[in-house]
Write an enzyme that holds these catalytic residues in place. Structure first.
Site, PDB file in Angstrom:
ATOM      1  CE  LYS A  71      -1.794   1.733   3.997  1.00 51.15           C
ATOM      2  NZ  LYS A  71      -2.502   1.629   5.280  1.00 51.15           N
TER       3      LYS A  71
ATOM      4  N   GLY B 115     -11.155   4.493   6.802  1.00 46.83           N
ATOM      5  CA  GLY B 115     -11.586   3.319   6.042  1.00 46.83           C
ATOM      6  C   GLY B 115     -10.883   3.195   4.697  1.00 46.83           C
TER       7      GLY B 115
HETATM    8  C1  R5P Z   1      -1.619   2.243   8.819  1.00 48.01           C
HETATM    9  O1  R5P Z   1      -0.449   1.953   8.690  1.00 48.01           O
HETATM   10  C2  R5P Z   1      -2.535   1.576   9.795  1.00 48.01           C
HETATM   11  O2  R5P Z   1      -2.118   0.291  10.121  1.00 48.01           O
HETATM   12  C3  R5P Z   1      -3.947   1.529   9.245  1.00 48.01           C
HETATM   13  O3  R5P Z   1      -3.974   0.756   8.076  1.00 48.01           O
HETATM   14  C4  R5P Z   1      -4.442   2.912   8.950  1.00 48.01           C
HETATM   15  O4  R5P Z   1      -4.108   3.796   9.963  1.00 48.01           O
HETATM   16  C5  R5P Z   1      -5.922   2.920   8.716  1.00 48.01           C
HETATM   17  O5  R5P Z   1      -6.323   4.220   8.414  1.00 48.01           O
HETATM   18  P1  R5P Z   1      -7.456   4.490   7.343  1.00 48.01           P
HETATM   19  O6  R5P Z   1      -8.653   3.701   7.773  1.00 48.01           O
HETATM   20  O7  R5P Z   1      -7.675   5.963   7.410  1.00 48.01           O
HETATM   21  O8  R5P Z   1      -6.926   4.064   6.013  1.00 48.01           O
END
Ligand code: R5P
Length: 291
Positions: free
Chosen positions: A191, A225
């Site tokens: 990601k 999300g």
């Molecule tokens: C990021 O490294 C965390 O592990 C989560 O994936 C992230 O903080 C989730 O945030 P959002 O829901 O805004 O994508």
């Protein structure tokens, strides 16, 4: 009088109650009034132990309000107890653990000083975003994992040969641990998040492992999300079957839950570090074991 008191802040009232029953500690309740200007007025009821107090208060939105309440509870407990432990099930600000862009303030450094200054000798969190955050704390720290409890829940769901998926490489170890406890395989997607806009992209190209399989997307937290939505859209294109989400902290800001469902997620399962519709896994047992 009981040797330990549990001082339950408003944001972790339910876990505090459960915890006090589990460890047979005296429960001190807090009554909160937030004035029109945003200031918190806290009134405690119950006796605080001279020996040891455990303050429990998650730092979810309104983050700064819940933070000042946590610090105030610690400071009040320290007036009576010789030892104060702060249990912060959801450690807000944990993502601000390093200077990603020049000039950014590492807020976790500030939090470390604040908790020490308020009188905490130790801080305990559940699935903190990264241990780097706790490296800035000048007091003892402990992170406990809710993964075994989440896995227990998924075991009861009896999914057929599910594949555990981390939406990013940072969560690879978490997914590996989850998969090991569940007795399944795991993969981690790639990601990319734009540090300025916060926008998320999945960089992984086609993968064959997910086709015709139920998936469990595992993450520490869901905020906007964005990560789960992008990962689910990608996985659906790869012809997977159902996508379930397991996470410790479901902040689910704004319409996150709706967007996640729209992307094709069958069910979100989270813990009660943040109380809400999806928080069906209780963490009071693992906290009881840790203190
Ligand atoms: C990021 O490294 C965390 O592990 C989560 O994936 C992230 O903080 C989730 O945030 P959002 O829901 O805004 O994508």
């Amino acid at each position: 009088m009981n040797k330990v008191s549990i001082i339950a802040g408003k944001s972790s009232e339910d876990v505090g109650k459960k915890l006090s029953r589990k460890i047979k500690a005296n429960l001190v309740k807090s009554q909160i009034r937030v004035f029109a200007d945003g200031e918190s007025k806290i009134t405690l009821s119950g006796k605080i132990s001279k020996k040891r107090s455990i303050v429990i208060q998650s730092i979810y939105p309104p983050v700064d309000t819940n933070l000042i309440q946590a610090l105030s509870l610690v400071a009040k407990a320290k007036e009576t107890s010789s030892e104060v432990i702060a249990v912060i099930p959801y450690m807000g600000y944990a993502r601000q653990d390093r200077e990603f862009l020049p000039g950014e303030i590492v807020t976790m450094k500030v939090l470390g000083k604040l908790f020490k200054g308020a009188g905490a000798s130790k801080i305990i969190a559940v699935d903190i975003h990264s241990m780097i955050g706790f490296k800035h704390f000048p007091i003892k720290t402990k992170n406990i994992s809710a993964i075994p409890e989440l896995v227990e829940h998924f075991k009861k769901m009896s999914l057929k040969n599910p594949l555990v998926v981390s939406p990013d490489q940072g969560g690879k170890e978490r997914a590996q641990k989850f998969a090991k406890e569940l007795g399944s395989e795991y993969i981690a997607l790639e990601k990319k998040r734009d540090r300025k806009t916060g926008k998320v992209q999945i960089k992984t190209k086609n993968i064959s492992e997910v086709a015709n399989r139920d998936l469990i997307l595992v993450d520490d937290m869901i905020s906007t999300g964005g990560s789960i939505v992008k990962a689910t859209q990608f996985l659906k294109k790869q012809k997977c079957k159902k996508v379930y989400v397991a996470c410790t902290h479901a902040l689910l800001m704004n319409d996150a839950e709706k967007r996640i469902k729209k992307a094709g997620v069958t069910k979100i399962i989270s813990t009660n570090t943040i109380p809400g519709k999806t928080s069906i896994v209780d963490i009071s047992n693992i906290i009881a074991k840790a203190i």
